[in-house]
Design a protein around this motif. Structure first.
Motif, PDB file in Angstrom:
ATOM      1  N   VAL A  61      68.742  35.788 -51.943  1.00  0.00           N
ATOM      2  CA  VAL A  61      68.942  34.819 -50.858  1.00  0.00           C
ATOM      3  C   VAL A  61      70.421  34.454 -50.744  1.00  0.00           C
ATOM      4  O   VAL A  61      70.965  34.379 -49.630  1.00  0.00           O
ATOM      5  CB  VAL A  61      68.065  33.568 -51.092  1.00  0.00           C
ATOM      6  CG1 VAL A  61      68.453  32.443 -50.159  1.00  0.00           C
ATOM      7  CG2 VAL A  61      66.599  33.915 -50.920  1.00  0.00           C
ATOM      8  N   VAL A  65      72.722  35.109 -47.455  1.00  0.00           N
ATOM      9  CA  VAL A  65      73.472  34.029 -46.803  1.00  0.00           C
ATOM     10  C   VAL A  65      74.957  34.380 -46.724  1.00  0.00           C
ATOM     11  O   VAL A  65      75.612  34.111 -45.701  1.00  0.00           O
ATOM     12  CB  VAL A  65      73.239  32.692 -47.546  1.00  0.00           C
ATOM     13  CG1 VAL A  65      74.208  31.620 -47.092  1.00  0.00           C
ATOM     14  CG2 VAL A  65      71.805  32.230 -47.348  1.00  0.00           C
ATOM     15  N   CYS A  66      75.486  34.993 -47.776  1.00  0.00           N
ATOM     16  CA  CYS A  66      76.900  35.410 -47.746  1.00  0.00           C
ATOM     17  C   CYS A  66      77.145  36.459 -46.671  1.00  0.00           C
ATOM     18  O   CYS A  66      78.168  36.416 -45.978  1.00  0.00           O
ATOM     19  CB  CYS A  66      77.328  35.946 -49.114  1.00  0.00           C
ATOM     20  SG  CYS A  66      77.492  34.695 -50.386  1.00  0.00           S
ATOM     21  N   ILE A  68      75.414  36.885 -43.838  1.00  0.00           N
ATOM     22  CA  ILE A  68      75.329  36.233 -42.535  1.00  0.00           C
ATOM     23  C   ILE A  68      76.588  35.388 -42.273  1.00  0.00           C
ATOM     24  O   ILE A  68      77.149  35.413 -41.175  1.00  0.00           O
ATOM     25  CB  ILE A  68      74.058  35.361 -42.451  1.00  0.00           C
ATOM     26  CG1 ILE A  68      72.799  36.233 -42.570  1.00  0.00           C
ATOM     27  CG2 ILE A  68      74.031  34.539 -41.162  1.00  0.00           C
ATOM     28  CD1 ILE A  68      72.645  37.249 -41.465  1.00  0.00           C
ATOM     29  N   ALA A  69      77.041  34.639 -43.292  1.00  0.00           N
ATOM     30  CA  ALA A  69      78.226  33.790 -43.117  1.00  0.00           C
ATOM     31  C   ALA A  69      79.471  34.626 -42.827  1.00  0.00           C
ATOM     32  O   ALA A  69      80.256  34.270 -41.947  1.00  0.00           O
ATOM     33  CB  ALA A  69      78.436  32.941 -44.378  1.00  0.00           C
TER      34      ALA A  69
END
Length: 76
Positions: A61, A65-66, A68-69
């Protein structure tokens, strides 16, 4: 900001590779080729395997998230 997320991505990627390699083989495939085919009494308990699964999911996860960011930050 971008450098910090990039470092987090690299660290989470390395940790993810390590955690996936720590998982016990489910039978067949390449894990048997490298010695994962025999069962031993020193194998991990179900609690350890469950915690390893949780840690792998949490790392996945964080990795996601990294990604997507960074995609949002580096978008033109």
């Amino acid at each position: 900001m971008t450098i910090g997320i990039s470092i987090a991505l690299i660290l989470s990627s390395c940790l993810m590779v390590l955690l996936v390699l720590l998982h016990k083989g489910k039978g067949g495939g390449l894990s048997d080729l490298f010695g994962g085919g025999f069962s031993s009494s020193f194998g991990g308990s179900s609690v350890v395997e469950r915690n390893l699964d949780r840690l792998t999911v949490i790392t996945g996860v964080i990795w996601f998230v990294c990604i997507i960011a960074l995609g949002l930050l580096l978008r033109p």
